[in-house]
Design an enzyme around this catalytic site. Structure first.
Site, short mmCIF file in Angstrom:
data_model
loop_
_atom_site.label_atom_id
_atom_site.label_comp_id
_atom_site.label_asym_id
_atom_site.label_seq_id
_atom_site.Cartn_x
_atom_site.Cartn_y
_atom_site.Cartn_z
N SER A 17 -14.79 -3.07 -2.12
CA SER A 17 -15.98 -2.21 -2.14
C SER A 17 -17.29 -2.98 -2.29
CB SER A 17 -15.85 -1.15 -3.24
OG SER A 17 -14.85 -0.23 -2.87
N LYS A 69 -9.40 8.33 -11.10
CA LYS A 69 -10.01 9.41 -10.31
C LYS A 69 -9.97 10.76 -11.02
CE LYS A 69 -9.34 7.22 -5.83
NZ LYS A 69 -8.82 7.31 -4.47
N ASN A 90 -13.76 10.33 -6.25
CA ASN A 90 -13.77 8.91 -5.90
C ASN A 90 -15.19 8.37 -5.83
OD1 ASN A 90 -14.77 9.49 -3.26
ND2 ASN A 90 -13.66 7.73 -2.45
N ASP A 105 -12.46 10.64 0.10
CA ASP A 105 -11.24 10.03 0.64
C ASP A 105 -10.71 10.78 1.86
OD1 ASP A 105 -11.07 7.90 -1.13
OD2 ASP A 105 -9.86 9.01 -2.58
N GLY A 130 4.08 12.90 1.32
CA GLY A 130 3.59 12.76 -0.05
C GLY A 130 2.85 14.01 -0.49
N ALA A 134 -3.36 11.34 -3.18
CA ALA A 134 -3.85 10.94 -1.85
C ALA A 134 -3.63 12.07 -0.83
CB ALA A 134 -3.15 9.67 -1.40
N ALA A 157 10.20 18.50 -3.27
CA ALA A 157 9.67 19.50 -2.32
C ALA A 157 8.86 20.58 -3.04
CB ALA A 157 10.82 20.13 -1.53
N TYR A 222 -3.87 -0.33 2.61
CA TYR A 222 -4.48 -1.27 3.55
C TYR A 222 -4.23 -2.70 3.10
CZ TYR A 222 -8.27 -1.78 0.19
OH TYR A 222 -8.98 -2.04 -0.95
N GLY A 244 -5.00 1.73 6.36
CA GLY A 244 -6.11 2.51 5.82
C GLY A 244 -7.43 1.78 5.72
P1 ATR Z 1 -1.29 8.86 -5.15
O1 ATR Z 1 -2.55 9.12 -5.89
O2 ATR Z 1 -1.17 7.52 -4.51
O3 ATR Z 1 -0.96 9.97 -4.19
P2 ATR Z 1 0.60 9.97 -7.00
O4 ATR Z 1 -0.32 11.12 -7.25
O5 ATR Z 1 1.29 9.33 -8.15
O6 ATR Z 1 -0.15 8.79 -6.28
O7 ATR Z 1 1.69 10.44 -5.93
C1 ATR Z 1 2.65 9.55 -5.42
C2 ATR Z 1 3.27 10.19 -4.20
O8 ATR Z 1 4.08 9.22 -3.54
C3 ATR Z 1 4.19 11.37 -4.51
O9 ATR Z 1 4.16 12.28 -3.45
C4 ATR Z 1 5.57 10.68 -4.62
O10 ATR Z 1 6.66 11.54 -4.34
P3 ATR Z 1 7.31 12.46 -5.51
O11 ATR Z 1 6.26 13.49 -5.88
O12 ATR Z 1 8.50 13.10 -4.91
O13 ATR Z 1 7.62 11.51 -6.63
C5 ATR Z 1 5.43 9.70 -3.48
N1 ATR Z 1 6.32 8.54 -3.57
C6 ATR Z 1 6.23 7.47 -4.39
N2 ATR Z 1 7.19 6.57 -4.12
C7 ATR Z 1 7.92 7.08 -3.10
C8 ATR Z 1 9.05 6.62 -2.35
N3 ATR Z 1 9.65 5.44 -2.61
N4 ATR Z 1 9.54 7.43 -1.36
C9 ATR Z 1 8.93 8.61 -1.09
N5 ATR Z 1 7.86 9.09 -1.75
C10 ATR Z 1 7.37 8.34 -2.74
#
Ligand code: ATR
Length: 278
Positions: A17, A69, A90, A105, A130, A134, A157, A222, A244
């Protein structure tokens, strides 16, 4: 005194940044400084003190990165709608003793896909992997772009379903599912990895059949070159893969515009930061 800005995160050593905002300031002839601050990880509220002290000493704005955040969002006196919908900030602006929260973002990601990569989402089938912070930031800008369909897949899910429920009335074309359900859903024009799996070198359990070879695979992380997700997409025949870096620069440009009232050109900065994927 020169207007002061900063990015706060922990760890913060890897941040691009200051370089990005330095290039923007030079290109738009803005007199400002921009530094990186390592925020405190202690569970007490040391984070708020650091932000308030920066503002009290002439700080005009801050970017906020992991893991602050949510704290930055909670700390603010006022929040934009998109920050409220993402539940996270952010970017912060310090104005008349108040802290205002924004989140660029999602809009940065959308701009990179639609403007820089030249792929409007309207009418497309989009798969978002996810359901964490993010993905949450990407959801509303994506919906505003009118895809034909938006599927959110997550290991948990129920978390994806909760996210769709939160999107409410705007969610007509949105579905939530687990990875196993993706086998029956055909191909997607855009597949975005918004999981944190790539940060640990892991691969979300996405079936290769979701990729349309004529579409795009986008990795939010990224500077990690060919992540397992991008490798999977490439092996599935997808030619257009992106990390990214463009999103990073575009969200920075949005924040810069918000703070300074001038939107810097981004293409040359993206070029400068781009690392070949392989
Ligand atoms: P971020 O701010 O990067 O989104 P977060 O809020 O902690 O971080 O969310 C992490 C996300 O990555 C979640 O959707 C998590 O899935 P779960 O909710 O089922 O845990 C997903 N994630 C992390 N590691 C993963 C992996 N190895 N395979 C699939 N999904 C993953």
């Amino acid at each position: 005194m020169t207007d002061q800005y900063a990015v706060i995160g922990n760890p913060i050593g890897h941040t691009k940044s200051p370089l990005i905002h330095g290039l923007f300031a030079e290109a738009t002839q803005q007199a400002m400084s921009y530094v990186a601050i390592e925020g405190p990880l202690a569970p007490d509220d040391g984070f708020a003190d650091v932000v308030r002290e920066f503002a009290a000493n002439g700080g005009k704005g801050m970017n906020v990165t992991a893991p602050f955040k949510l704290k930055a969002f909670a700390l603010a006196d006022a929040r934009s709608e998109r920050a409220a919908l993402a539940g996270a900030a952010n970017a912060l602006k310090f104005e008349h003793g108040r802290i205002i929260a924004e989140n660029f973002d999602g809009i940065g990601l959308l701009r990179d896909i639609e403007v820089n990569l030249g792929v409007p989402l309207a009418g497309k089938r989009v798969l978002l992997l996810g359901a964490g912070g993010a993905a949450r930031g990407a959801l509303l800008p994506f919906l505003a772009a009118n895809p034909a369909e938006l599927v959110i897949a997550n290991r948990d899910a129920a978390k994806a379903r909760a996210l769709v429920a939160q999107a409410g009335a705007r969610a007509a074309a949105v579905r939530a599912c687990g990875y196993g359900d993706l086998h029956a859903m055909g191909r997607f024009d855009l597949v975005v990895n918004a999981t944190s799996a790539s940060l640990t070198g892991d691969l979300p359990p996405v079936p290769p059949g979701v990729f349309n070879p004529a579409g795009i695979a986008y990795e939010l992380a990224y500077g990690k070159r060919l992540t397992p997700f991008l490798r999977l997409a490439r092996n599935a025949g997808v030619h257009r893969i992106a990390d990214g870096v463009g999103m990073l620069v575009e969200q920075a440009a949005e924040a810069f515009d918000w703070w300074r009232g001038v939107r810097p050109e981004t293409a040359s900065v993206i070029d400068r930061l781009t690392v070949p994927l392989d």
